[in-house]
Design a protein around this motif. Structure first.
Motif, PDB file in Angstrom:
ATOM      1  N   ARG A   1      14.815  -1.886  11.484  1.00  0.00           N
ATOM      2  CA  ARG A   1      15.897  -0.999  11.048  1.00  0.00           C
ATOM      3  C   ARG A   1      16.932  -1.784  10.248  1.00  0.00           C
ATOM      4  N   VAL A   2      17.267  -2.967  10.721  1.00  0.00           N
ATOM      5  CA  VAL A   2      18.210  -3.819   9.988  1.00  0.00           C
ATOM      6  C   VAL A   2      17.676  -4.135   8.602  1.00  0.00           C
ATOM      7  N   LEU A   3      16.366  -4.447   8.521  1.00  0.00           N
ATOM      8  CA  LEU A   3      15.766  -4.809   7.249  1.00  0.00           C
ATOM      9  C   LEU A   3      15.750  -3.620   6.286  1.00  0.00           C
ATOM     10  N   ILE A   4      15.411  -2.448   6.776  1.00  0.00           N
ATOM     11  CA  ILE A   4      15.382  -1.266   5.906  1.00  0.00           C
ATOM     12  C   ILE A   4      16.785  -0.949   5.389  1.00  0.00           C
ATOM     13  N   GLU A   5      17.776  -1.072   6.264  1.00  0.00           N
ATOM     14  CA  GLU A   5      19.158  -0.841   5.832  1.00  0.00           C
ATOM     15  C   GLU A   5      19.570  -1.840   4.757  1.00  0.00           C
TER      16      GLU A   5
ATOM     17  N   LEU B   1      16.325   6.841   7.558  1.00  0.00           N
ATOM     18  CA  LEU B   1      16.621   5.844   6.531  1.00  0.00           C
ATOM     19  C   LEU B   1      15.723   5.992   5.305  1.00  0.00           C
ATOM     20  N   LEU B   2      14.587   6.666   5.459  1.00  0.00           N
ATOM     21  CA  LEU B   2      13.614   6.732   4.373  1.00  0.00           C
ATOM     22  C   LEU B   2      13.615   8.128   3.760  1.00  0.00           C
ATOM     23  N   SER B   3      12.465   8.734   3.555  1.00  0.00           N
ATOM     24  CA  SER B   3      12.415  10.002   2.824  1.00  0.00           C
ATOM     25  C   SER B   3      11.109  10.710   3.110  1.00  0.00           C
ATOM     26  N   ASN B   4      11.090  12.033   2.881  1.00  0.00           N
ATOM     27  CA  ASN B   4       9.823  12.754   2.929  1.00  0.00           C
ATOM     28  C   ASN B   4       8.892  12.269   1.821  1.00  0.00           C
ATOM     29  N   ASP B   5       9.453  11.810   0.723  1.00  0.00           N
ATOM     30  CA  ASP B   5       8.703  11.242  -0.387  1.00  0.00           C
ATOM     31  C   ASP B   5       8.207   9.858   0.035  1.00  0.00           C
ATOM     32  N   LEU B   6       6.894   9.692   0.106  1.00  0.00           N
ATOM     33  CA  LEU B   6       6.319   8.439   0.595  1.00  0.00           C
ATOM     34  C   LEU B   6       6.514   7.278  -0.377  1.00  0.00           C
ATOM     35  N   GLY B   7       7.084   7.557  -1.542  1.00  0.00           N
ATOM     36  CA  GLY B   7       7.429   6.482  -2.450  1.00  0.00           C
ATOM     37  C   GLY B   7       8.467   5.546  -1.862  1.00  0.00           C
ATOM     38  N   ALA B   8       9.334   6.068  -0.989  1.00  0.00           N
ATOM     39  CA  ALA B   8      10.382   5.231  -0.404  1.00  0.00           C
ATOM     40  C   ALA B   8       9.780   4.173   0.523  1.00  0.00           C
ATOM     41  N   VAL B   9       8.954   4.586   1.463  1.00  0.00           N
ATOM     42  CA  VAL B   9       8.365   3.612   2.378  1.00  0.00           C
ATOM     43  C   VAL B   9       7.432   2.675   1.624  1.00  0.00           C
ATOM     44  N   ALA B  10       6.740   3.185   0.605  1.00  0.00           N
ATOM     45  CA  ALA B  10       5.875   2.323  -0.208  1.00  0.00           C
ATOM     46  C   ALA B  10       6.709   1.281  -0.946  1.00  0.00           C
TER      47      ALA B  10
ATOM     48  N   TYR C   1      11.692 -10.017   0.834  1.00  0.00           N
ATOM     49  CA  TYR C   1      12.201 -10.147   2.208  1.00  0.00           C
ATOM     50  C   TYR C   1      11.074 -10.659   3.101  1.00  0.00           C
ATOM     51  N   SER C   2      11.467 -11.362   4.135  1.00  0.00           N
ATOM     52  CA  SER C   2      10.504 -11.747   5.166  1.00  0.00           C
ATOM     53  C   SER C   2      10.459 -10.649   6.220  1.00  0.00           C
ATOM     54  N   PRO C   3       9.276 -10.314   6.713  1.00  0.00           N
ATOM     55  CA  PRO C   3       9.193  -9.269   7.739  1.00  0.00           C
ATOM     56  C   PRO C   3       9.763  -9.775   9.052  1.00  0.00           C
ATOM     57  N   PRO C   4      10.249  -8.876   9.907  1.00  0.00           N
ATOM     58  CA  PRO C   4      10.705  -9.299  11.236  1.00  0.00           C
ATOM     59  C   PRO C   4       9.562  -9.934  12.017  1.00  0.00           C
ATOM     60  N   PRO C   5       9.849 -10.870  12.875  1.00  0.00           N
ATOM     61  CA  PRO C   5       8.778 -11.509  13.667  1.00  0.00           C
ATOM     62  C   PRO C   5       8.087 -10.498  14.569  1.00  0.00           C
TER      63      PRO C   5
END
Length: 421
Positions: free
Chosen positions: A6-10, A194-203, A214-218
């Motif tokens: 969540r921190v990373l997406i924000e 934080l994201l969207s119904n449009d899957l372009g956001a998560v992509a 960014y580095s992914p969370p451990p």
């Protein structure tokens, strides 16, 4: 890991250089959906009619995939999968008519269907044919048909997905794409706020992780790993600020686009026309006021009610006769982006259930004239020959707009400074 993700997406959403800011919120992205959908329908029509041919270069498929590849960094290279590799004989749709027709059936099926299961059934059907070289890169076409059902696909998105989820999705296989799609939908639902119904956001988020922004969370998160990751994220935030210089050029391009729209708006009003500014540009500010100031709040009913009304609403500037409510001139400003979407919107206007607009203008920097002419020679734009589309250079508009506003009548002045394409 959920709190760190969540921190990373924000942080991703706040980053000026992220795909969220530079692509997902980019207004030109929204303008391209209808034009790409229409282009896919043209590819299907040519395949069904047997007129597609056996080459990618110059084809309607190259036009539409090329316009997707120009969709900022996330789709850069989207055309590579469709380029003919003669030594490998892939993708095997240019020399094998049965495979080409199967590809057309998949596209047509996905154009016509409305549910995720129908799309998945179509994918499974073509996957069973094992067409060499025709893999999940096709999902980039399907995304522009169904953005809430099918995510885009490329190496960086796969890498980001694997890094974030600990999965081992592989490239080049439809079953792997469908597995990743299911995981992306779950991820999207978990962070829907934080994201969207449009899957372009998560992509887009996974793309930025996949390219190492960014580095992914451990995956295994004790206090030491958590603190180390947060420290690294802080460094990444500092590094992101260096992107602002490169972003300035993009913002300058947006300003120039808006400036040209403002010039055309003011000129149209000076000549006695009602003016429409593209629905998604009306709120942009120029010289301290919204671009839509003094313009029509709604399209005339004759324009709004036609099947292509939604596309016409996105034309950059329309001059509309006050008495007849007909569009007498349409202007598409093509500062840096592909001219494909603008041409499709002009076609929608000219070939709809309307009187053909008397003036159709592609407005672009002086140096783009040859590029525009080259694009219009493509077979995909053959219908443009039936129209009187003209090229209006920035320089001519800047030099003569004041004189036309003071002394001009109708379209004579704007036609005099433009050139036939």
């Amino acid at each position: 890991m959920s709190d760190l993700l969540r921190v990373l997406i924000e942080r991703w959403k706040d980053d000026l250089g992220s795909t969220y800011k530079t692509w997902f919120l980019w207004e030109e992205r929204l303008k391209n959906f209808r034009s790409i959908r229409r282009g896919i329908a043209q590819v299907v029509q040519e395949i069904e009619a047997g007129t597609f041919g056996n080459v990618y270069k110059g084809s309607s498929l190259e036009t539409i995939v090329g316009s997707i590849a120009e969709q900022r960094q996330i789709f850069r290279g989207a055309d590579h999968a469709f380029l003919w590799k003669p030594k490998l004989r892939i993708p095997d749709i240019y020399e094998n008519d049965d495979n080409l027709r199967a590809f057309g059936r998949l596209l047509n099926h996905c154009v016509c269907c409305n549910s995720a299961q129908e799309i998945v059934d179509g994918i499974n059907a073509i996957d069973r044919l094992a067409i060499k070289g025709l893999g999940p890169a096709v999902a980039n076409l399907l995304y522009f048909l169904h953005p809430t059902l099918m995510p885009p696909f490329n190496t960086a998105i796969v890498n980001g997905y694997n890094a974030v989820t600990g999965s081992k999705v592989k490239l080049g296989r439809w079953d792997q794409y469908l597995a990743m799609r299911a995981g992306m939908i779950n991820l999207n639902q978990a962070y829907r706020d934080l994201l969207s119904n449009d899957l372009g956001a998560v992509a887009g988020f996974l793309f930025d992780v996949g390219i190492g922004r960014y580095s992914p969370p451990p995956i295994v998160c004790d206090e030491s790993a958590r603190n180390a990751w947060l420290a690294e994220l802080s460094k990444a935030r500092e590094s992101a600020r260096r992107f602002e210089a490169s972003l300035a050029a993009g913002r300058e391009g947006d300003l120039t686009h808006t400036q040209i729209q403002a010039w055309l708006r003011d000129l149209g009003r000076a000549l006695g026309y009602d003016v429409w500014v593209a629905a998604n540009d009306r709120g942009r500010t120029y010289n301290g006021e919204p671009l839509g100031t003094g313009c029509l709040a709604y399209l005339p009913a004759s324009l709004e009610s036609v099947p292509a009304g939604e596309s016409i609403r996105l034309i950059d500037v329309l001059w509309i006769d006050k008495e007849s409510a007909n569009a007498v001139a349409a202007f598409e400003v093509e500062h840096t982006t592909s001219i494909y979407s603008g041409i499709v919107r002009m076609l929608d206007l000219a070939f709809g259930d309307l009187q053909t607009a008397a003036g159709l203008f592609l407005v672009a920097p002086d140096a783009r004239e040859n590029e525009v002419k080259t694009q219009l020679r493509r077979p995909a734009f053959s219908r443009i020959g039936d129209l009187q589309v003209r090229f209006l250079p920035y320089g001519e508009l800047e030099n003569h707009r004041d004189a036309i506003a003071r002394f001009g009548t109708g379209l004579k002045g704007i036609q005099a400074i433009s050139r036939t394409l």
